[in-house]
Write a protein that holds these residues in place. Structure first.
Motif, PDB file in Angstrom:
ATOM      1  N   GLN A  90       0.817  -1.212   0.000  1.00 43.81           N
ATOM      2  CA  GLN A  90       0.000   0.000   0.000  1.00 43.81           C
ATOM      3  C   GLN A  90       0.852   1.265   0.000  1.00 43.81           C
ATOM      4  OE1 GLN A  90      -3.535  -0.152   2.788  1.00 43.81           O
ATOM      5  NE2 GLN A  90      -2.593  -2.087   3.402  1.00 43.81           N
ATOM      6  N   LEU A  92       2.739   2.323   2.495  1.00 47.00           N
ATOM      7  CA  LEU A  92       2.522   2.999   3.774  1.00 47.00           C
ATOM      8  C   LEU A  92       3.683   2.856   4.751  1.00 47.00           C
ATOM      9  CD1 LEU A  92      -1.234   2.064   4.337  1.00 47.00           C
ATOM     10  CD2 LEU A  92      -0.284   4.157   3.340  1.00 47.00           C
ATOM     11  N   TYR A  94       8.232   2.714   5.116  1.00 40.98           N
ATOM     12  CA  TYR A  94       9.498   3.003   4.442  1.00 40.98           C
ATOM     13  C   TYR A  94      10.662   2.510   5.308  1.00 40.98           C
ATOM     14  CZ  TYR A  94       9.601   7.070   7.605  1.00 40.98           C
ATOM     15  OH  TYR A  94       9.581   7.890   8.713  1.00 40.98           O
ATOM     16  N   ARG A 127      12.346   9.138   5.562  1.00 37.84           N
ATOM     17  CA  ARG A 127      11.174   9.298   4.698  1.00 37.84           C
ATOM     18  C   ARG A 127      11.492  10.204   3.517  1.00 37.84           C
ATOM     19  NH1 ARG A 127       7.781  11.323   8.266  1.00 37.84           N
ATOM     20  NH2 ARG A 127       8.046  13.478   7.582  1.00 37.84           N
ATOM     21  N   ASP A 148       4.585   5.447   7.437  1.00 34.81           N
ATOM     22  CA  ASP A 148       4.433   6.829   6.999  1.00 34.81           C
ATOM     23  C   ASP A 148       3.094   7.293   7.573  1.00 34.81           C
ATOM     24  OD1 ASP A 148       3.894   9.220   5.663  1.00 34.81           O
ATOM     25  OD2 ASP A 148       4.909   8.562   3.834  1.00 34.81           O
ATOM     26  N   ALA A 150       1.432  10.104   8.268  1.00 36.50           N
ATOM     27  CA  ALA A 150       0.524  11.041   7.619  1.00 36.50           C
ATOM     28  C   ALA A 150      -0.218  10.376   6.460  1.00 36.50           C
ATOM     29  CB  ALA A 150       1.291  12.267   7.136  1.00 36.50           C
ATOM     30  N   ARG A 151       0.507   9.592   5.672  1.00 38.27           N
ATOM     31  CA  ARG A 151      -0.119   8.909   4.537  1.00 38.27           C
ATOM     32  C   ARG A 151      -1.096   7.841   5.024  1.00 38.27           C
ATOM     33  NH1 ARG A 151       3.704   6.806  -0.213  1.00 38.27           N
ATOM     34  NH2 ARG A 151       3.980   9.083  -0.315  1.00 38.27           N
ATOM     35  N   ALA A 152      -0.714   7.105   6.060  1.00 34.84           N
ATOM     36  CA  ALA A 152      -1.572   6.040   6.582  1.00 34.84           C
ATOM     37  C   ALA A 152      -2.871   6.606   7.152  1.00 34.84           C
ATOM     38  CB  ALA A 152      -0.823   5.243   7.646  1.00 34.84           C
ATOM     39  N   ALA A 154      -4.309   9.362   6.265  1.00 36.08           N
ATOM     40  CA  ALA A 154      -5.126   9.835   5.141  1.00 36.08           C
ATOM     41  C   ALA A 154      -5.876   8.677   4.487  1.00 36.08           C
ATOM     42  CB  ALA A 154      -4.239  10.543   4.121  1.00 36.08           C
ATOM     43  N   VAL A 155      -5.227   7.520   4.414  1.00 40.48           N
ATOM     44  CA  VAL A 155      -5.868   6.352   3.815  1.00 40.48           C
ATOM     45  C   VAL A 155      -6.976   5.816   4.714  1.00 40.48           C
ATOM     46  CG1 VAL A 155      -5.508   3.916   3.208  1.00 40.48           C
ATOM     47  CG2 VAL A 155      -3.881   5.658   2.433  1.00 40.48           C
ATOM     48  N   GLU A 174      -1.236  10.219  14.698  1.00 38.61           N
ATOM     49  CA  GLU A 174      -0.185  11.113  14.214  1.00 38.61           C
ATOM     50  C   GLU A 174       0.644  11.697  15.350  1.00 38.61           C
ATOM     51  OE1 GLU A 174      -0.705  13.409  10.330  1.00 38.61           O
ATOM     52  OE2 GLU A 174      -2.743  13.381  11.138  1.00 38.61           O
ATOM     53  N   ASP A 178       6.087   8.605  13.062  1.00 38.37           N
ATOM     54  CA  ASP A 178       6.320   7.436  12.210  1.00 38.37           C
ATOM     55  C   ASP A 178       6.947   6.308  13.031  1.00 38.37           C
ATOM     56  OD1 ASP A 178       5.459   9.168  10.274  1.00 38.37           O
ATOM     57  OD2 ASP A 178       7.308   9.152   9.092  1.00 38.37           O
TER      58      ASP A 178
END
Length: 287
Positions: A90, A92, A94, A127, A148, A150-152, A154-155, A174, A178
């Motif tokens: 996905q 999500l 790194y 990141r 990650d 912030a990305r997770a 958002a998903v 958040e 991370d």
């Protein structure tokens, strides 16, 4: 309602009264349901077989019988790797090459660095790596895997969970930054392993100390990302000694083994703890 609860100690030392307090509460909550024992031994550098034997002896002394076989996290590394692979697919997570010293230097250079439950929030150094630099380093250096955040988030979108002491809690992962989901030396971290295992064992009610309340924000996010059910949570107050300090292995808290050798009746002690009565010199932390 048929409940399933679990007691999940790490075999890195002998259990103390704080562990007994948590185990008794989990056992009592299960009622006519299932009370499971999980050994969280992913830290192979500190886990010891003799401490596993001690955990079993201490629970027997307290009269707390568990249902079914004991689950050992060290035997489930392929399962955690599969969960991590789903998050990789996905986009999500790194790889992170930073050492603790690297992170400490970066945090020290930023006086306003935010703090999560595990200390300063990771500043996101790895990141920002370019894809080619990341690929070269992955081939040559040991690395952890971080989410990650912030990305997770958002998903996943807005999330919450039900806590017996706090009601409905809006998840705010958040604030933890991370976090590491797979350590360099273990292939998994507490956050990922406990989330996967609670689902695999069909745990309906998680009983654990308030010191892990902040971690639940991360676990709720992982449940959403991996399509796992969300149990109810019961974050109980921690025990403190006469000095006001929380009981912990590293602080030399009196062990259950020492109490047993001193002639204390374990079943009677469990009964007192179940009724909310603590031995002289111990109290519940106020927060």
């Amino acid at each position: 309602m048929i409940r399933t609860s679990r007691f999940a100690p790490s075999p890195t030392g002998r259990l103390h009264l704080g562990h007994a307090w948590s185990a008794v509460q989990a056992h009592a909550l299960a009622g006519d349901g299932r009370f499971l024992l999980r050994i969280e031994d992913i830290d192979q550098g500190r886990s010891r077989p003799e401490h596993v034997e001690g955990i079993l002896a201490d629970l027997a002394w307290l009269g707390l019988e568990h249902d079914g076989p004991v689950l050992f996290q060290s035997q489930r590394l392929p399962v955690y790797a599969q969960a991590l692979d789903r998050l990789k697919a996905q986009g999500l997570v790194y790889p992170c090459f930073c050492t603790r010293a690297d992170i400490a230097r970066e945090v020290a250079a930023s006086a306003s660095a935010p703090h999560g439950s595990d200390g300063p929030v990771y500043p996101g150094t790895c990141r920002q790596l370019a894809p080619d630099a990341r690929a070269r380093r992955m081939a040559a250096e040991p690395h952890a895997w971080r989410i990650d955040m912030a990305r997770a988030v958002a998903v996943a979108g807005p999330l919450d969970w039900r806590d017996a002491h706090a009601g409905v809690v809006r998840a705010d992962p958040e604030a933890q930054g991370d976090v590491v989901l797979a350590r360099k030396d273990a292939g998994v971290s507490y956050h990922l392993a406990v989330t996967v295992d609670d689902a695999a064992q069909e745990v309906t009610d998680v009983v654990r100390g308030r010191d892990l309340f902040a971690a639940t924000h991360v676990h709720r996010l992982l449940q959403a990302l991996l399509g796992l059910p969300t149990p109810a949570y019961h974050h109980h107050p921690l025990l403190v000694g006469s000095d006001g300090e929380r009981l912990a292995k590293r602080n030399g808290a009196p062990t259950l083994e020492a109490m047993r050798l001193a002639g204390v009746d374990g079943r009677a002690l469990a009964g007192e703890l179940r009724a909310g009565r603590l031995p002289l010199g111990f109290a519940l932390a106020s927060a």
